[in-house]
Scaffold this motif. Sequence first.
Motif, PDB file in Angstrom:
ATOM      1  N   ILE A  16       7.215   6.147   6.678  1.00 24.34           N
ATOM      2  CA  ILE A  16       7.292   5.286   5.652  1.00 24.34           C
ATOM      3  C   ILE A  16       5.653   4.792   5.375  1.00 24.34           C
ATOM      4  O   ILE A  16       5.228   4.793   4.281  1.00 24.34           O
ATOM      5  CB  ILE A  16       7.958   3.950   6.158  1.00 24.34           C
ATOM      6  N   ARG A  17       4.822   4.794   6.341  1.00 28.03           N
ATOM      7  CA  ARG A  17       3.505   4.632   6.130  1.00 28.03           C
ATOM      8  C   ARG A  17       2.826   5.658   5.367  1.00 28.03           C
ATOM      9  O   ARG A  17       1.992   5.242   4.658  1.00 28.03           O
ATOM     10  CB  ARG A  17       2.689   4.266   7.557  1.00 28.03           C
ATOM     11  N   LEU A  18       3.085   7.030   5.874  1.00 32.19           N
ATOM     12  CA  LEU A  18       2.781   8.194   5.125  1.00 32.19           C
ATOM     13  C   LEU A  18       3.043   7.972   3.770  1.00 32.19           C
ATOM     14  O   LEU A  18       2.065   8.338   2.636  1.00 32.19           O
ATOM     15  CB  LEU A  18       3.086   9.377   5.830  1.00 32.19           C
ATOM     16  N   GLY A  19       4.388   7.606   3.335  1.00 33.38           N
ATOM     17  CA  GLY A  19       4.777   7.761   1.909  1.00 33.38           C
ATOM     18  C   GLY A  19       4.036   6.432   1.310  1.00 33.38           C
ATOM     19  O   GLY A  19       3.384   6.529   0.117  1.00 33.38           O
ATOM     20  N   ILE A  20       3.792   5.305   1.764  1.00 34.88           N
ATOM     21  CA  ILE A  20       3.033   4.198   1.146  1.00 34.88           C
ATOM     22  C   ILE A  20       1.551   4.482   0.934  1.00 34.88           C
ATOM     23  O   ILE A  20       1.332   4.346  -0.305  1.00 34.88           O
ATOM     24  CB  ILE A  20       3.111   2.815   2.168  1.00 34.88           C
ATOM     25  N   MET A  21       0.881   5.215   1.731  1.00 39.49           N
ATOM     26  CA  MET A  21      -0.218   5.504   1.622  1.00 39.49           C
ATOM     27  C   MET A  21      -0.324   6.677   0.330  1.00 39.49           C
ATOM     28  O   MET A  21      -1.402   6.587  -0.319  1.00 39.49           O
ATOM     29  CB  MET A  21      -1.191   5.899   2.675  1.00 39.49           C
ATOM     30  N   SER A  22       0.397   7.771   0.415  1.00 35.08           N
ATOM     31  CA  SER A  22       0.550   8.708  -0.601  1.00 35.08           C
ATOM     32  C   SER A  22       0.694   7.882  -1.998  1.00 35.08           C
ATOM     33  O   SER A  22       0.266   8.486  -2.879  1.00 35.08           O
ATOM     34  CB  SER A  22       1.765   9.572  -0.255  1.00 35.08           C
ATOM     35  N   VAL A  41      13.783   2.827   1.234  1.00 33.20           N
ATOM     36  CA  VAL A  41      13.618   2.132   2.310  1.00 33.20           C
ATOM     37  C   VAL A  41      14.377   0.569   2.202  1.00 33.20           C
ATOM     38  O   VAL A  41      14.435   0.167   1.180  1.00 33.20           O
ATOM     39  CB  VAL A  41      12.119   1.762   3.208  1.00 33.20           C
ATOM     40  N   THR A  42      14.391   0.024   3.365  1.00 34.78           N
ATOM     41  CA  THR A  42      14.849  -1.562   3.212  1.00 34.78           C
ATOM     42  C   THR A  42      13.792  -2.433   2.977  1.00 34.78           C
ATOM     43  O   THR A  42      12.770  -1.810   3.329  1.00 34.78           O
ATOM     44  CB  THR A  42      15.833  -1.773   4.616  1.00 34.78           C
ATOM     45  N   ASP A  43      14.351  -3.650   2.579  1.00 32.83           N
ATOM     46  CA  ASP A  43      13.137  -4.712   2.485  1.00 32.83           C
ATOM     47  C   ASP A  43      12.658  -4.800   3.797  1.00 32.83           C
ATOM     48  O   ASP A  43      11.271  -4.965   4.026  1.00 32.83           O
ATOM     49  CB  ASP A  43      13.842  -5.910   2.343  1.00 32.83           C
ATOM     50  N   ALA A  47       8.401  -4.291   4.717  1.00 27.38           N
ATOM     51  CA  ALA A  47       7.740  -5.183   4.911  1.00 27.38           C
ATOM     52  C   ALA A  47       7.021  -5.010   6.373  1.00 27.38           C
ATOM     53  O   ALA A  47       5.778  -5.548   6.371  1.00 27.38           O
ATOM     54  CB  ALA A  47       8.356  -6.372   4.920  1.00 27.38           C
ATOM     55  N   SER A  48       7.531  -4.488   7.402  1.00 31.76           N
ATOM     56  CA  SER A  48       6.824  -4.298   8.329  1.00 31.76           C
ATOM     57  C   SER A  48       5.750  -3.229   8.407  1.00 31.76           C
ATOM     58  O   SER A  48       4.564  -3.395   8.947  1.00 31.76           O
ATOM     59  CB  SER A  48       7.868  -4.004   9.503  1.00 31.76           C
ATOM     60  N   LEU A  53      -0.382  -1.624   7.896  1.00 32.23           N
ATOM     61  CA  LEU A  53      -1.283  -1.142   7.308  1.00 32.23           C
ATOM     62  C   LEU A  53      -2.435  -2.255   6.977  1.00 32.23           C
ATOM     63  O   LEU A  53      -3.512  -2.094   6.795  1.00 32.23           O
ATOM     64  CB  LEU A  53      -0.712  -0.454   6.009  1.00 32.23           C
ATOM     65  N   GLU A  54      -1.783  -3.255   6.551  1.00 35.65           N
ATOM     66  CA  GLU A  54      -2.754  -4.559   6.191  1.00 35.65           C
ATOM     67  C   GLU A  54      -3.379  -4.769   7.200  1.00 35.65           C
ATOM     68  O   GLU A  54      -4.804  -5.224   7.325  1.00 35.65           O
ATOM     69  CB  GLU A  54      -1.957  -5.747   5.843  1.00 35.65           C
ATOM     70  N   ASN A  55      -2.913  -4.824   8.457  1.00 37.41           N
ATOM     71  CA  ASN A  55      -3.428  -5.271   9.787  1.00 37.41           C
ATOM     72  C   ASN A  55      -4.644  -4.318  10.129  1.00 37.41           C
ATOM     73  O   ASN A  55      -5.779  -4.756  10.816  1.00 37.41           O
ATOM     74  CB  ASN A  55      -2.481  -5.460  11.134  1.00 37.41           C
ATOM     75  N   GLU A  56      -4.503  -3.115   9.691  1.00 37.34           N
ATOM     76  CA  GLU A  56      -5.391  -2.030   9.901  1.00 37.34           C
ATOM     77  C   GLU A  56      -6.636  -2.155   8.751  1.00 37.34           C
ATOM     78  O   GLU A  56      -7.739  -1.255   8.590  1.00 37.34           O
ATOM     79  CB  GLU A  56      -4.913  -0.801  10.032  1.00 37.34           C
ATOM     80  N   ASN A  57      -6.541  -3.098   7.876  1.00 39.78           N
ATOM     81  CA  ASN A  57      -7.408  -3.154   6.561  1.00 39.78           C
ATOM     82  C   ASN A  57      -7.302  -1.848   5.982  1.00 39.78           C
ATOM     83  O   ASN A  57      -8.222  -1.641   4.851  1.00 39.78           O
ATOM     84  CB  ASN A  57      -8.798  -3.541   7.109  1.00 39.78           C
TER      85      ASN A  57
END
Length: 98
Positions: A16-22, A41-43, A47-48, A53-57
Amino acid sequence: MKNLIQNINKAFDHRIRLGIMSVLMVNESADFNMLKELLGVTDGNLASHTKALENENYIMIEKQFIGKKPNTRYIATVAGKKAFQEHIEALEKLIQKN
């Protein structure tokens, strides 16, 4: 083998994180519904993972109202784009070695 995997970033090890960044690498921004639909994905999952990713800036989260509806928009930071590019390059090198 250590040298091949040293630049693989743990922040992007989930699909999911890979997809968001892509998505954010090829778009200036994406809103919550766009990411949810593209990634299937689900809400809660979205969100998580965006929070991680936000926490990593690596991404910025902007919240606003469009009319009376809330809208959450995500933007990759310069640091996030750099880290993701390095991650992809590390994966490519690993694939080329095998």
